[in-house]
Design an enzyme around this catalytic site. Structure first.
Site, PDB file in Angstrom:
ATOM      1  N   TYR A  76       0.950  14.113  -0.234  1.00 29.48           N
ATOM      2  CA  TYR A  76       0.343  14.718   1.053  1.00 29.48           C
ATOM      3  C   TYR A  76       0.484  16.206   0.850  1.00 29.48           C
ATOM      4  O   TYR A  76       0.869  16.806   1.822  1.00 29.48           O
ATOM      5  CB  TYR A  76       0.917  14.151   2.265  1.00 29.48           C
ATOM      6  N   GLU A  87       0.833  -1.232   0.012  1.00 26.15           N
ATOM      7  CA  GLU A  87       0.019  -0.004  -0.246  1.00 26.15           C
ATOM      8  C   GLU A  87       0.854   1.185   0.009  1.00 26.15           C
ATOM      9  O   GLU A  87       0.664   2.104   0.840  1.00 26.15           O
ATOM     10  CB  GLU A  87      -0.817  -0.115   1.127  1.00 26.15           C
ATOM     11  N   PRO A  88       1.811   1.159  -0.741  1.00 21.05           N
ATOM     12  CA  PRO A  88       2.626   2.654  -0.812  1.00 21.05           C
ATOM     13  C   PRO A  88       1.852   3.881  -1.233  1.00 21.05           C
ATOM     14  O   PRO A  88       1.186   3.806  -2.090  1.00 21.05           O
ATOM     15  CB  PRO A  88       3.937   2.111  -1.874  1.00 21.05           C
ATOM     16  N   ARG A 125       2.767  20.166   5.226  1.00 21.81           N
ATOM     17  CA  ARG A 125       3.744  19.084   5.975  1.00 21.81           C
ATOM     18  C   ARG A 125       4.696  19.956   6.775  1.00 21.81           C
ATOM     19  O   ARG A 125       4.912  19.736   7.981  1.00 21.81           O
ATOM     20  CB  ARG A 125       4.540  18.251   4.927  1.00 21.81           C
ATOM     21  N   CYS A 148      -2.615  33.657   7.966  1.00 19.89           N
ATOM     22  CA  CYS A 148      -2.482  34.386   9.311  1.00 19.89           C
ATOM     23  C   CYS A 148      -2.252  33.403  10.610  1.00 19.89           C
ATOM     24  O   CYS A 148      -3.025  33.028  11.293  1.00 19.89           O
ATOM     25  CB  CYS A 148      -3.757  35.217   9.536  1.00 19.89           C
ATOM     26  N   GLU A 149      -1.073  32.552  10.267  1.00 15.75           N
ATOM     27  CA  GLU A 149      -0.726  31.826  11.491  1.00 15.75           C
ATOM     28  C   GLU A 149       0.815  31.913  11.242  1.00 15.75           C
ATOM     29  O   GLU A 149       1.430  31.707  10.237  1.00 15.75           O
ATOM     30  CB  GLU A 149      -1.010  30.298  10.881  1.00 15.75           C
TER      31      GLU A 149
HETATM   32  C1  LIG Z   1      -1.484   6.468   4.605  1.00 14.83           C
HETATM   33  C2  LIG Z   1      -1.334   4.867   4.519  1.00 14.83           C
HETATM   34  C3  LIG Z   1      -0.666   4.309   3.665  1.00 14.83           C
HETATM   35  C4  LIG Z   1       0.299   5.061   2.819  1.00 14.83           C
HETATM   36  O1  LIG Z   1       1.405   5.295   3.483  1.00 14.83           O
HETATM   37  P1  LIG Z   1       2.626   5.957   2.761  1.00 14.83           P
HETATM   38  O2  LIG Z   1       3.529   6.192   3.903  1.00 14.83           O
HETATM   39  O3  LIG Z   1       2.196   7.200   1.953  1.00 14.83           O
HETATM   40  O4  LIG Z   1       3.351   4.755   1.962  1.00 14.83           O
HETATM   41  C5  LIG Z   1      -0.838   2.740   3.318  1.00 14.83           C
HETATM   42  N1  LIG Z   1      -1.741   2.291   4.199  1.00 14.83           N
HETATM   43  C6  LIG Z   1      -2.548   2.736   5.075  1.00 14.83           C
HETATM   44  C7  LIG Z   1      -3.509   1.798   5.926  1.00 14.83           C
HETATM   45  C8  LIG Z   1      -2.412   3.992   5.402  1.00 14.83           C
HETATM   46  O5  LIG Z   1      -3.138   4.761   6.352  1.00 14.83           O
END
Ligand SMILES: *Cc1c(COP(=O)(O)O)cnc(C)c1O
Length: 421
Positions: free
Chosen positions: A383, A286-287, A325, A354-355
């Site tokens: 992000y 899940e990247p 970020r 304004c922060e």
């Molecule tokens: C945010 C998230 C990701 C992705 O994370 P990266 O750091 O962007 O690779 C994968 N899986 C889950 C469950 C997440 O919450």
């Protein structure tokens, strides 16, 4: 940094002249590169293959960047999606990602979102990554209502503490994420959860911007042990996302190469899982950040300078509402002037919000910048836009894409007052 470099003192991103683009379009804007995005995805996927991982499925984490055109590029390359809301599910489907490649993460899935995901196909989506037993009960009920069998996966809380920013660490029992292993194993004995659900996998995701993989290894061992203890023919092991990028030059020596990351996953799962069973579950990833951070930059215009005794402020037209970020995590992002010139003075580069935290760099050595000069904030593809807001009633910025033929396309218009107000 080869993807961004000066040529005749003019900054080039993906071999395209930024000054020329900035003069033609309204600043601030995000600029993405199809070439870099594709390369990052393919490098990741191919590294998994090379490490001998079985039928890898890469599910791009939409929350890092849900831009439609970027998703279409990834979908064409075969990417799946990791989604955390009904909105992201709709977006993934519209981009051409099929339900059989979609995993649904997150602790707060609503009934409406679960029903939507189940109805995407006769089988529903590839997997609901379940974060609590109460959620599993609701999924089971929704599956009954829709006359389907929900494919579910438990997100295991492996009780590790990776070295990363505390706000993006997720694998410890003090965090709201994941389920402890005893609870997972006990739930398997309770028939009420499984009348319309089937456990098809087990997952972990221990945090983001990981540069040190020791906690990842420990979590993979726990994942393997619990997967074996289920005694079920699991179809996949989902190792989550989280692989970092080197935002700061000091991080570069520590940055794991994607091949090393895959090697670690492969050797750990071989030793602790595959060697102990005849099962061959595939590996799901899940990247987000690693695929898209480098594929984007944020281009801003200098509005003016302001000096308060020793403090030199460079005021730019991009703000923390566009890119959060630095203000949210104190994150470092490299800043480059679009016209190459020597850094001479320590400055604070600040936005119009304004922060006090609306600051992209504090005490950073910068060249002398004048009103109208352009400045690039690097590695902002992940992000960035997705975390933006309309704070201070500012419209969301333009998004541009340099395609494979080096043509610049608008992939999301700037939000004008007629939409915003
Ligand atoms: C945010 C998230 C990701 C992705 O994370 P990266 O750091 O962007 O690779 C994968 N899986 C889950 C469950 C997440 O919450």
């Amino acid at each position: 940094m080869k993807h961004i470099d000066y040529k005749n003192k003019k900054l080039q991103f993906a071999s395209t002249d930024i000054q020329a683009i900035a003069q033609k379009h309204k600043t601030p804007f995000f600029l993405y590169s199809e070439e870099i995005l594709s390369k990052n995805y393919l490098d990741f996927y191919q590294a998994a293959f090379k490490a001998g991982l079985h039928a890898p499925l890469v599910c791009f984490a939409l929350k890092s960047n849900p831009n439609r055109e970027l998703l279409k590029i990834l979908a064409k390359l075969g990417s799946g999606a990791d989604i955390v809301s009904g909105g992201e599910l709709k977006r993934a489907l519209e981009a051409g990602i099929t339900p059989d490649k979609i995993v649904f993460s997150g602790v707060g899935k609503t009934e409406e979102e679960i029903l939507f995901a189940l109805k995407t196909s006769p089988q529903g989506i590839f997997s609901f990554n379940v974060e609590s037993l109460e959620e599993l009960e609701l999924i089971n009920l929704c599956a009954k209502k829709t006359k389907r069998t929900a494919r579910v996966c438990f997100r295991l809380n492996p009780e590790v503490q990776p070295k990363t920013h505390k706000h993006i660490s997720t694998g410890n029992k003090t965090h709201k994420f994941g389920i402890l292993q005893n609870e997972i194993l006990n739930s398997l004995k309770e028939k009420k959860y499984w009348t319309h659900s089937k456990l098809v996998g087990l997952s972990i995701h221990i945090g983001s911007q990981l540069l040190d993989l020791r906690a990842t290894k420990r979590a993979l061992i726990t994942l393997s042990e619990v997967a074996l203890k289920t005694n079920l023919p699991l179809e996949f092991l989902d190792v989550g996302g989280g692989l970092g990028v080197d935002y700061h030059p000091d991080e570069s020596p520590k940055l794991p190469h994607v091949n090393d990351y895959m090697e670690l996953i492969s050797s750990t799962l071989n030793k602790h899982f595959y060697s102990k069973t005849t099962l061959q579950p595939r590996v799901v990833f899940e990247p987000g950040r690693r695929i898209v951070a480098r594929a984007g930059i944020f281009v801003m215009k200098v509005l003016r300078n302001k000096v308060s005794e020793d403090n030199h402020f460079v005021i730019v037209d991009g703000g923390m509402n566009d890119f959060m970020r630095p203000s949210l995590y104190g994150a470092y992002h490299h800043l480059l002037p679009v016209r190459e010139s020597k850094a001479t003075k320590k400055c604070h580069v600040v936005g119009p919000i304004c922060e006090t935290t609306d600051c992209f760099a504090s005490g950073r050595l910068m060249p002398l910048l004048k009103s109208g000069d352009f400045l690039v904030l690097m590695d902002t593809g992940a992000y960035g836009f997705s975390m933006g807001s309309n704070y201070n009633l500012r419209g969301r910025p333009l998004e541009l894409l340099v395609d494979k033929k080096r043509k610049v396309k608008v992939v999301n218009k700037a939000q004008e007052y007629d939409v915003l107000l």
